[in-house]
Design a protein around this motif. Structure first.
Motif, PDB file in Angstrom:
ATOM      1  N   ILE A   1       0.871  -1.179   0.000  1.00 11.58           N
ATOM      2  CA  ILE A   1       0.000   0.000   0.000  1.00 11.58           C
ATOM      3  C   ILE A   1       0.902   1.221   0.000  1.00 11.58           C
ATOM      4  CG2 ILE A   1      -1.653   1.348   1.373  1.00 11.58           C
ATOM      5  CD1 ILE A   1      -2.679  -1.353   2.505  1.00 11.58           C
ATOM      6  N   MET A   2       0.662   2.151  -0.917  1.00 17.57           N
ATOM      7  CA  MET A   2       1.471   3.376  -0.986  1.00 17.57           C
ATOM      8  C   MET A   2       0.594   4.599  -0.754  1.00 17.57           C
ATOM      9  SD  MET A   2       3.706   4.981  -4.161  1.00 17.57           S
ATOM     10  CE  MET A   2       2.461   6.096  -4.839  1.00 17.57           C
ATOM     11  N   ILE A   3       0.971   5.388   0.240  1.00 20.51           N
ATOM     12  CA  ILE A   3       0.325   6.691   0.445  1.00 20.51           C
ATOM     13  C   ILE A   3       0.887   7.637  -0.616  1.00 20.51           C
ATOM     14  CG2 ILE A   3       0.181   8.690   1.982  1.00 20.51           C
ATOM     15  CD1 ILE A   3       0.441   6.734   4.367  1.00 20.51           C
ATOM     16  N   ILE A   4       0.013   8.287  -1.354  1.00 22.24           N
ATOM     17  CA  ILE A   4       0.475   9.207  -2.399  1.00 22.24           C
ATOM     18  C   ILE A   4       0.796  10.566  -1.756  1.00 22.24           C
ATOM     19  CG2 ILE A   4      -0.154  10.403  -4.537  1.00 22.24           C
ATOM     20  CD1 ILE A   4      -1.946   8.033  -5.234  1.00 22.24           C
ATOM     21  N   ASN A   5       2.047  10.984  -1.879  1.00 21.47           N
ATOM     22  CA  ASN A   5       2.415  12.287  -1.298  1.00 21.47           C
ATOM     23  C   ASN A   5       2.672  13.352  -2.367  1.00 21.47           C
ATOM     24  OD1 ASN A   5       4.987  11.640  -2.200  1.00 21.47           O
ATOM     25  ND2 ASN A   5       5.738  11.045  -0.158  1.00 21.47           N
ATOM     26  N   ASP A   6       2.612  12.956  -3.632  1.00 26.97           N
ATOM     27  CA  ASP A   6       2.782  13.908  -4.739  1.00 26.97           C
ATOM     28  C   ASP A   6       2.378  13.177  -6.017  1.00 26.97           C
ATOM     29  OD1 ASP A   6       3.487  16.110  -6.270  1.00 26.97           O
ATOM     30  OD2 ASP A   6       5.538  16.240  -5.496  1.00 26.97           O
TER      31      ASP A   6
ATOM     32  N   GLN B   1       1.087  21.444  -2.341  1.00 25.04           N
ATOM     33  CA  GLN B   1       0.762  20.350  -1.431  1.00 25.04           C
ATOM     34  C   GLN B   1      -0.641  19.804  -1.732  1.00 25.04           C
ATOM     35  OE1 GLN B   1       0.170  20.271   3.150  1.00 25.04           O
ATOM     36  NE2 GLN B   1       2.307  20.763   2.761  1.00 25.04           N
ATOM     37  N   PRO B   2      -0.750  19.089  -2.863  1.00 27.54           N
ATOM     38  CA  PRO B   2      -2.084  18.640  -3.272  1.00 27.54           C
ATOM     39  C   PRO B   2      -2.679  17.573  -2.352  1.00 27.54           C
ATOM     40  CG  PRO B   2      -0.402  17.812  -4.787  1.00 27.54           C
ATOM     41  CD  PRO B   2       0.284  18.748  -3.848  1.00 27.54           C
ATOM     42  N   TYR B   3      -1.831  16.805  -1.692  1.00 28.59           N
ATOM     43  CA  TYR B   3      -2.315  15.741  -0.804  1.00 28.59           C
ATOM     44  C   TYR B   3      -2.121  16.206   0.628  1.00 28.59           C
ATOM     45  CZ  TYR B   3      -2.446  13.418  -5.214  1.00 28.59           C
ATOM     46  OH  TYR B   3      -2.740  13.138  -6.520  1.00 28.59           O
ATOM     47  N   ASN B   4      -3.208  16.204   1.381  1.00 32.97           N
ATOM     48  CA  ASN B   4      -3.236  16.849   2.697  1.00 32.97           C
ATOM     49  C   ASN B   4      -2.214  16.254   3.671  1.00 32.97           C
ATOM     50  OD1 ASN B   4      -4.517  17.022   5.624  1.00 32.97           O
ATOM     51  ND2 ASN B   4      -5.209  18.777   4.427  1.00 32.97           N
ATOM     52  N   ARG B   5      -1.321  17.111   4.109  1.00 34.26           N
ATOM     53  CA  ARG B   5      -0.205  16.699   4.959  1.00 34.26           C
ATOM     54  C   ARG B   5      -0.689  16.090   6.283  1.00 34.26           C
ATOM     55  NH1 ARG B   5       4.114  14.415   4.454  1.00 34.26           N
ATOM     56  NH2 ARG B   5       4.164  15.486   2.460  1.00 34.26           N
ATOM     57  N   LYS B   6      -1.690  16.727   6.894  1.00 29.17           N
ATOM     58  CA  LYS B   6      -2.172  16.239   8.202  1.00 29.17           C
ATOM     59  C   LYS B   6      -2.787  14.844   8.073  1.00 29.17           C
ATOM     60  CE  LYS B   6      -3.030  20.487  10.713  1.00 29.17           C
ATOM     61  NZ  LYS B   6      -3.930  21.626  10.591  1.00 29.17           N
ATOM     62  N   ILE B   7      -3.510  14.631   6.990  1.00 28.09           N
ATOM     63  CA  ILE B   7      -4.140  13.304   6.828  1.00 28.09           C
ATOM     64  C   ILE B   7      -3.057  12.260   6.531  1.00 28.09           C
ATOM     65  CG2 ILE B   7      -5.919  11.944   5.666  1.00 28.09           C
ATOM     66  CD1 ILE B   7      -7.395  14.502   4.978  1.00 28.09           C
TER      67      ILE B   7
ATOM     68  N   GLN C   1      -8.556  21.861  -6.040  1.00 30.78           N
ATOM     69  CA  GLN C   1      -8.972  23.190  -6.502  1.00 30.78           C
ATOM     70  C   GLN C   1     -10.198  23.675  -5.726  1.00 30.78           C
ATOM     71  OE1 GLN C   1     -11.172  23.512 -10.170  1.00 30.78           O
ATOM     72  NE2 GLN C   1     -10.274  25.489 -10.690  1.00 30.78           N
ATOM     73  N   MET C   2     -11.132  22.745  -5.452  1.00 32.11           N
ATOM     74  CA  MET C   2     -12.381  23.143  -4.809  1.00 32.11           C
ATOM     75  C   MET C   2     -12.269  23.242  -3.299  1.00 32.11           C
ATOM     76  SD  MET C   2     -15.268  21.433  -7.263  1.00 32.11           S
ATOM     77  CE  MET C   2     -16.422  22.775  -7.121  1.00 32.11           C
ATOM     78  N   GLY C   3     -11.076  22.984  -2.769  1.00 30.89           N
ATOM     79  CA  GLY C   3     -10.871  23.140  -1.325  1.00 30.89           C
ATOM     80  C   GLY C   3     -11.248  21.915  -0.520  1.00 30.89           C
ATOM     81  N   ILE C   4     -11.378  20.774  -1.192  1.00 36.98           N
ATOM     82  CA  ILE C   4     -11.608  19.509  -0.481  1.00 36.98           C
ATOM     83  C   ILE C   4     -10.239  18.938  -0.105  1.00 36.98           C
ATOM     84  CG2 ILE C   4     -12.475  17.143  -0.714  1.00 36.98           C
ATOM     85  CD1 ILE C   4     -14.527  18.188  -2.778  1.00 36.98           C
ATOM     86  N   ASP C   5     -10.080  18.472   1.132  1.00 39.25           N
ATOM     87  CA  ASP C   5      -8.823  17.834   1.539  1.00 39.25           C
ATOM     88  C   ASP C   5      -8.727  16.467   0.886  1.00 39.25           C
ATOM     89  OD1 ASP C   5      -8.177  19.970   3.131  1.00 39.25           O
ATOM     90  OD2 ASP C   5      -8.963  19.060   4.969  1.00 39.25           O
ATOM     91  N   VAL C   6      -7.597  16.205   0.238  1.00 42.09           N
ATOM     92  CA  VAL C   6      -7.448  14.950  -0.502  1.00 42.09           C
ATOM     93  C   VAL C   6      -6.424  14.044   0.170  1.00 42.09           C
ATOM     94  CG1 VAL C   6      -6.910  13.899  -2.740  1.00 42.09           C
ATOM     95  CG2 VAL C   6      -7.869  16.209  -2.667  1.00 42.09           C
ATOM     96  N   PHE C   7      -6.797  12.772   0.285  1.00 40.33           N
ATOM     97  CA  PHE C   7      -5.864  11.733   0.721  1.00 40.33           C
ATOM     98  C   PHE C   7      -5.981  10.596  -0.280  1.00 40.33           C
ATOM     99  CE2 PHE C   7      -5.079   7.748   3.051  1.00 40.33           C
ATOM    100  CZ  PHE C   7      -3.764   7.979   3.417  1.00 40.33           C
TER     101      PHE C   7
END
Ligand code: HPA
Length: 270
Positions: A124-129, A155-161, A219-225
């Motif tokens: 399983i790979m967490i996408i960080n970029d 930072q397209p993929y939410n750092r906190k998540i 773009q729409m301000g949704i946090d992405v993971f």
């Protein structure tokens, strides 16, 4: 397009009330997560006005709300791919609708080929970029309701998540990788040299989805993971002939682990 988005959002919120603030897009072979859900309400994509309809084997085409663990989620079981012939506006239409439904956090999963030589099938790979080699989904008419015309992508993929997911994976003893996802149109899989090229430019995994949805959500301000399941290897000496069924099977074997990770993650999201 804005009118269609609003019409579809209004339809869905009448049918699936209330709409949860966390959404999940399930990738190839990962539909099994839905079996873990309770108190389900289901909408077939065919019955949703303006929704494209999925045509790929292994993708079901259902919008589902219900409980996953203790939290309510909105699940897209089956997504739209550019290689199916949809425009990028169609591919990302459901994500636009999500924003108008009040979704705040989006979890995206996919099956991907691994170029990082340390990766194994089933990782399983967490996408960080990501590196986008597909047409950009934001090309075309812009509406201020979508967000910025020129969205920041530092930072397209939410750092906190990502941090939270890493912590949870450790707690659950689920090994996870982290890396960069290269988005390609497909539908051909890669030649050995193409895998090599994608490794050289900085990719750890490659696949045919996720990037359009992530760009639009961001773009729409949704946090992405986003997460990839590594279903095959694009590593010199380890490249084997591959069928779509192999991808579905390899992803399916990881579904139990991925489900545990996502259930806990959602439980602990704000
Ligand atoms: N390449 C592109 N897409 C994929 C792959 C791959 O190797 N595996 C699963 N989806």
């Amino acid at each position: 397009m804005l009118e269609a988005i609003k019409e579809t959002a209004a339809f869905i919120s009448r049918k699936l009330d209330p709409v949860p603030s966390t959404a999940i897009i399930l990738g190839t072979g990962l539909g099994g997560i839905v079996d873990e859900m309770t108190e389900k309400q289901t909408l077939d994509y065919h019955d949703i006005p303006n929704f494209p309809v999925s045509t790929v084997e292994g993708h079901k085409g259902m919008l589902i709300t219900g409980k996953l663990g203790k939290r309510e989620v909105l699940v897209m079981q089956g997504r739209f791919h550019y290689y199916e012939g949809y425009t990028m506006q169609e591919v990302t239409f459901p994500v636009r609708v999500m924003k108008f439904l009040g979704v705040k956090q989006l979890i995206v999963s996919n099956a991907a080929g691994g170029m990082n030589p340390e990766f194994r099938v089933g990782d399983i790979m967490i996408i960080n970029d990501h590196i986008n080699t597909m047409p950009n989904p934001l090309i075309g008419v812009h509406h201020p309701e979508f967000g910025a015309r020129f969205p920041d992508m530092s930072q397209p993929y939410n750092r906190k998540i990502i941090d939270l997911a890493r912590t949870i994976a450790r707690e659950l003893n689920i090994p996870v990788r982290e890396g960069c996802y290269v988005g390609v149109t497909g539908p051909t899989l890669e030649t050995p040299k193409e895998y090599e090229y994608m490794r050289i430019i900085g990719g750890d995994a490659v696949g045919m989805s996720t990037v359009p949805e992530s760009i639009v959500a961001h773009q729409m301000g949704i946090d992405v993971f986003a997460l990839s399941v590594i279903t095959d290897l694009g590593v010199p000496g380890k490249i084997l002939p591959l069928t779509h069924q192999d991808v579905i099977d390899a992803a399916g074997r990881v579904t139990p682990q991925l489900t545990r990770l996502i259930v806990k993650l959602i439980e602990r999201l704000n």
